[in-house]
Each structure stands twice: as structure tokens, then as C-alpha cells.
Design a protein around this motif. Sequence first.
Motif, PDB file in Angstrom:
ATOM      1  N   PHE A 170       0.766  -1.093  -0.030  1.00  0.00           N
ATOM      2  CA  PHE A 170      -0.141   0.041  -0.122  1.00  0.00           C
ATOM      3  C   PHE A 170       0.911   1.143  -0.071  1.00  0.00           C
ATOM      4  O   PHE A 170       2.159   1.060   0.155  1.00  0.00           O
ATOM      5  N   ILE A 171       0.294   2.529  -0.282  1.00  0.00           N
ATOM      6  CA  ILE A 171       1.128   3.548  -0.373  1.00  0.00           C
ATOM      7  C   ILE A 171       0.500   4.627   0.655  1.00  0.00           C
ATOM      8  O   ILE A 171      -0.544   4.862   0.905  1.00  0.00           O
ATOM      9  N   ILE A 172       1.653   5.279   1.195  1.00  0.00           N
ATOM     10  CA  ILE A 172       1.314   6.307   2.220  1.00  0.00           C
ATOM     11  C   ILE A 172       2.494   7.324   1.745  1.00  0.00           C
ATOM     12  O   ILE A 172       3.814   7.128   1.905  1.00  0.00           O
ATOM     13  N   ASN A 173       1.961   8.737   1.464  1.00  0.00           N
ATOM     14  CA  ASN A 173       2.965   9.812   1.171  1.00  0.00           C
ATOM     15  C   ASN A 173       3.729   9.328  -0.089  1.00  0.00           C
ATOM     16  O   ASN A 173       5.129   9.592  -0.102  1.00  0.00           O
ATOM     17  N   ASN A 174       3.340   8.640  -1.233  1.00  0.00           N
ATOM     18  CA  ASN A 174       3.950   8.163  -2.346  1.00  0.00           C
ATOM     19  C   ASN A 174       5.383   7.086  -1.844  1.00  0.00           C
ATOM     20  O   ASN A 174       6.122   7.011  -2.888  1.00  0.00           O
ATOM     21  N   GLN A 175       5.207   6.722  -0.756  1.00  0.00           N
ATOM     22  CA  GLN A 175       6.226   5.447  -0.399  1.00  0.00           C
ATOM     23  C   GLN A 175       5.382   4.050  -0.306  1.00  0.00           C
ATOM     24  O   GLN A 175       4.285   4.224   0.256  1.00  0.00           O
ATOM     25  N   LYS A 176       6.064   3.215  -0.798  1.00  0.00           N
ATOM     26  CA  LYS A 176       5.354   1.763  -0.831  1.00  0.00           C
ATOM     27  C   LYS A 176       5.701   1.067   0.438  1.00  0.00           C
ATOM     28  O   LYS A 176       6.800   1.112   1.046  1.00  0.00           O
ATOM     29  N   TYR A 177       4.598   0.538   1.165  1.00  0.00           N
ATOM     30  CA  TYR A 177       4.660  -0.061   2.435  1.00  0.00           C
ATOM     31  C   TYR A 177       4.379  -1.503   2.170  1.00  0.00           C
ATOM     32  O   TYR A 177       3.143  -1.657   1.368  1.00  0.00           O
ATOM     33  N   ALA A 178       4.489  -2.507   3.011  1.00  0.00           N
ATOM     34  CA  ALA A 178       4.046  -3.805   2.809  1.00  0.00           C
ATOM     35  C   ALA A 178       3.776  -4.457   4.258  1.00  0.00           C
ATOM     36  O   ALA A 178       4.384  -4.222   5.136  1.00  0.00           O
ATOM     37  N   LEU A 179       2.610  -5.314   4.081  1.00  0.00           N
ATOM     38  CA  LEU A 179       2.283  -6.052   5.312  1.00  0.00           C
ATOM     39  C   LEU A 179       1.970  -7.341   4.903  1.00  0.00           C
ATOM     40  O   LEU A 179       1.552  -7.671   3.944  1.00  0.00           O
ATOM     41  N   SER A 180       2.418  -8.404   5.832  1.00  0.00           N
ATOM     42  CA  SER A 180       2.141  -9.730   5.568  1.00  0.00           C
ATOM     43  C   SER A 180       0.676  -9.940   5.364  1.00  0.00           C
ATOM     44  O   SER A 180      -0.002  -9.637   6.271  1.00  0.00           O
ATOM     45  N   SER A 181       0.168 -10.826   4.488  1.00  0.00           N
ATOM     46  CA  SER A 181      -1.284 -11.036   4.259  1.00  0.00           C
ATOM     47  C   SER A 181      -1.862 -11.832   5.204  1.00  0.00           C
ATOM     48  O   SER A 181      -3.126 -11.666   5.567  1.00  0.00           O
ATOM     49  N   LYS A 182      -1.008 -12.454   6.122  1.00  0.00           N
ATOM     50  CA  LYS A 182      -1.358 -13.244   7.205  1.00  0.00           C
ATOM     51  C   LYS A 182      -2.205 -12.360   8.547  1.00  0.00           C
ATOM     52  O   LYS A 182      -3.093 -12.801   8.984  1.00  0.00           O
ATOM     53  N   TYR A 183      -1.922 -10.978   8.406  1.00  0.00           N
ATOM     54  CA  TYR A 183      -2.385  -9.876   9.343  1.00  0.00           C
ATOM     55  C   TYR A 183      -3.660  -9.348   8.628  1.00  0.00           C
ATOM     56  O   TYR A 183      -4.576  -8.862   9.431  1.00  0.00           O
ATOM     57  N   ILE A 184      -3.742  -9.502   7.291  1.00  0.00           N
ATOM     58  CA  ILE A 184      -5.050  -8.546   6.632  1.00  0.00           C
ATOM     59  C   ILE A 184      -6.365  -9.349   6.704  1.00  0.00           C
ATOM     60  O   ILE A 184      -6.334 -10.550   6.101  1.00  0.00           O
ATOM     61  N   ILE A 185      -7.464  -8.627   7.240  1.00  0.00           N
ATOM     62  CA  ILE A 185      -8.660  -9.417   7.160  1.00  0.00           C
ATOM     63  C   ILE A 185      -9.444  -9.020   6.001  1.00  0.00           C
ATOM     64  O   ILE A 185     -10.013  -9.668   5.405  1.00  0.00           O
ATOM     65  N   GLU A 186      -9.445  -7.532   5.817  1.00  0.00           N
ATOM     66  CA  GLU A 186     -10.052  -7.087   4.680  1.00  0.00           C
ATOM     67  C   GLU A 186      -9.611  -5.689   4.373  1.00  0.00           C
ATOM     68  O   GLU A 186      -9.001  -4.911   5.336  1.00  0.00           O
ATOM     69  N   ILE A 187      -9.988  -5.150   3.467  1.00  0.00           N
ATOM     70  CA  ILE A 187      -9.742  -3.690   2.762  1.00  0.00           C
ATOM     71  C   ILE A 187     -11.104  -2.929   2.549  1.00  0.00           C
ATOM     72  O   ILE A 187     -11.898  -3.703   1.977  1.00  0.00           O
ATOM     73  N   ILE A 188     -11.506  -2.076   3.375  1.00  0.00           N
ATOM     74  CA  ILE A 188     -12.773  -1.380   3.131  1.00  0.00           C
ATOM     75  C   ILE A 188     -12.620   0.229   2.997  1.00  0.00           C
ATOM     76  O   ILE A 188     -11.523   0.771   3.180  1.00  0.00           O
ATOM     77  N   GLU A 189     -13.677   0.700   2.238  1.00  0.00           N
ATOM     78  CA  GLU A 189     -13.458   2.377   1.993  1.00  0.00           C
ATOM     79  C   GLU A 189     -13.884   2.953   3.170  1.00  0.00           C
ATOM     80  O   GLU A 189     -14.203   2.265   4.421  1.00  0.00           O
ATOM     81  N   MET A 190     -13.481   4.002   3.323  1.00  0.00           N
ATOM     82  CA  MET A 190     -13.534   4.925   4.514  1.00  0.00           C
ATOM     83  C   MET A 190     -15.148   4.897   4.999  1.00  0.00           C
ATOM     84  O   MET A 190     -16.076   4.707   4.136  1.00  0.00           O
ATOM     85  N   LEU A 191     -15.420   4.537   6.223  1.00  0.00           N
ATOM     86  CA  LEU A 191     -16.405   4.739   6.908  1.00  0.00           C
ATOM     87  C   LEU A 191     -16.609   5.800   7.967  1.00  0.00           C
ATOM     88  O   LEU A 191     -15.241   6.336   8.441  1.00  0.00           O
ATOM     89  N   PRO A 192     -17.745   6.280   8.532  1.00  0.00           N
ATOM     90  CA  PRO A 192     -17.758   7.172   9.541  1.00  0.00           C
ATOM     91  C   PRO A 192     -16.810   6.874  10.893  1.00  0.00           C
ATOM     92  O   PRO A 192     -17.030   5.828  11.260  1.00  0.00           O
ATOM     93  N   ILE A 193     -16.036   7.958  11.049  1.00  0.00           N
ATOM     94  CA  ILE A 193     -15.134   7.270  12.474  1.00  0.00           C
ATOM     95  C   ILE A 193     -15.765   8.436  13.638  1.00  0.00           C
ATOM     96  O   ILE A 193     -15.962   9.471  13.561  1.00  0.00           O
ATOM     97  N   TYR A 252      -3.112  10.609  16.253  1.00  0.00           N
ATOM     98  CA  TYR A 252      -2.864   9.633  15.262  1.00  0.00           C
ATOM     99  C   TYR A 252      -4.024   8.374  15.238  1.00  0.00           C
ATOM    100  O   TYR A 252      -4.351   7.794  14.326  1.00  0.00           O
ATOM    101  N   MET A 253      -4.626   8.442  16.496  1.00  0.00           N
ATOM    102  CA  MET A 253      -5.614   7.373  16.556  1.00  0.00           C
ATOM    103  C   MET A 253      -7.116   8.158  16.348  1.00  0.00           C
ATOM    104  O   MET A 253      -7.135   8.986  17.106  1.00  0.00           O
ATOM    105  N   LYS A 254      -7.658   8.125  15.202  1.00  0.00           N
ATOM    106  CA  LYS A 254      -8.590   8.604  14.570  1.00  0.00           C
ATOM    107  C   LYS A 254     -10.178   8.704  15.247  1.00  0.00           C
ATOM    108  O   LYS A 254     -10.843   9.468  15.467  1.00  0.00           O
ATOM    109  N   GLY A 255     -10.178   7.443  15.992  1.00  0.00           N
ATOM    110  CA  GLY A 255     -11.509   7.024  16.840  1.00  0.00           C
ATOM    111  C   GLY A 255     -11.592   5.360  16.389  1.00  0.00           C
ATOM    112  O   GLY A 255     -10.774   4.781  16.241  1.00  0.00           O
ATOM    113  N   ILE A 256     -13.016   5.370  16.387  1.00  0.00           N
ATOM    114  CA  ILE A 256     -13.271   3.820  16.167  1.00  0.00           C
ATOM    115  C   ILE A 256     -14.302   3.742  15.017  1.00  0.00           C
ATOM    116  O   ILE A 256     -15.151   4.722  14.870  1.00  0.00           O
TER     117      ILE A 256
END
Length: 144
Positions: free
Chosen positions: A3-26, A35-39
Motif C-alpha cells: 500500500f502507499i503512504i505519502n508516495n512511499q510503498k509499504y508492505a504488510l504480511s497478508s496473514k494479518y490482513i482481514i479485509e480492505i474497506i472504503e472509508m467509513l464514518p469514524i 494519530y488514533m482517529k477513533g473507532i
Amino acid sequence: MVFIINNQKYALSSKYIIEIIEMLPITKVPFLPEYMKGIINLRSTIIPVMDARMRFDMNSIDYNERTCIIIIENEMNKIGLIVDAVNEVMNICPDKIMKTNSNKDECKQDFIKGVSEINNEIQMILDCDSLMEIVEDMNNGINE
């Protein structure tokens, strides 16, 4: 998963990823680090949400149509990680990961597990457990 943050690529092991969702109300929660935006409420499960840009000490930006939340989980916790965009899923062989030389004692929060270079592009490999320590700290604070 890359995934991308500030034009830099980062990677995370897929074993930790449950799903990818669009932004929801926080829902904001008082007294959390900035940095903790809420729930969010994801199918009747309350999940804390962290802005990855802010956690990595980068300026926050307005969210757009590419901004998404990656729901990650380790043995104990779940958290939503807000990223600029999801790039791709790729297989990074362990022998292609260069370890970082950081000293965990010197750096309380070291999220970078290693670095890989694929197709002349560098990906920072994140340590999911280090990222999620904040959730454990939050849960301990709530339960005390």
C-alpha cells in the motif's frame, strides 16, 4: 499486500490482513493520541482506527476516493489502518527482505521489519505487532 503512504510503498504480511474497506464514518474517542482517529462499527464489531500517515509522523491529508482502511489483526487485537491507497498483492520471498539495523531499545516504536526491492522499487516491510501495540495499550488503559 503493498500500500502507499505519502508516495512511499509499504508492505504488510497478508496473514494479518482481514479485509480492505472504503472509508467509513469514524467516531472520535477522547484522550487518544492524535494519530488514533477513533473507532468504526464494522458489522457490529468496534474497531479502533489509526491514520498511518500521522503515526509515521507525516502530515495528514484530506481523505479521497483512493483512501481506504486496511483491517489488520494479530492474535490479540484488530485495528483499522488508514492508508492513501492500496497498490497490489505480491509475493515477497523472505530471502529478498533486508533486515534493518535499528535497535529496539533505542527506538521504542520500530515499525519497519525490513526492506525489499522489487522491480527497482523499495517497499518498507512493516511489523504488524509493533503497529498494534497501541491497541493493547488502549485496552489495558480501559480495563484499569
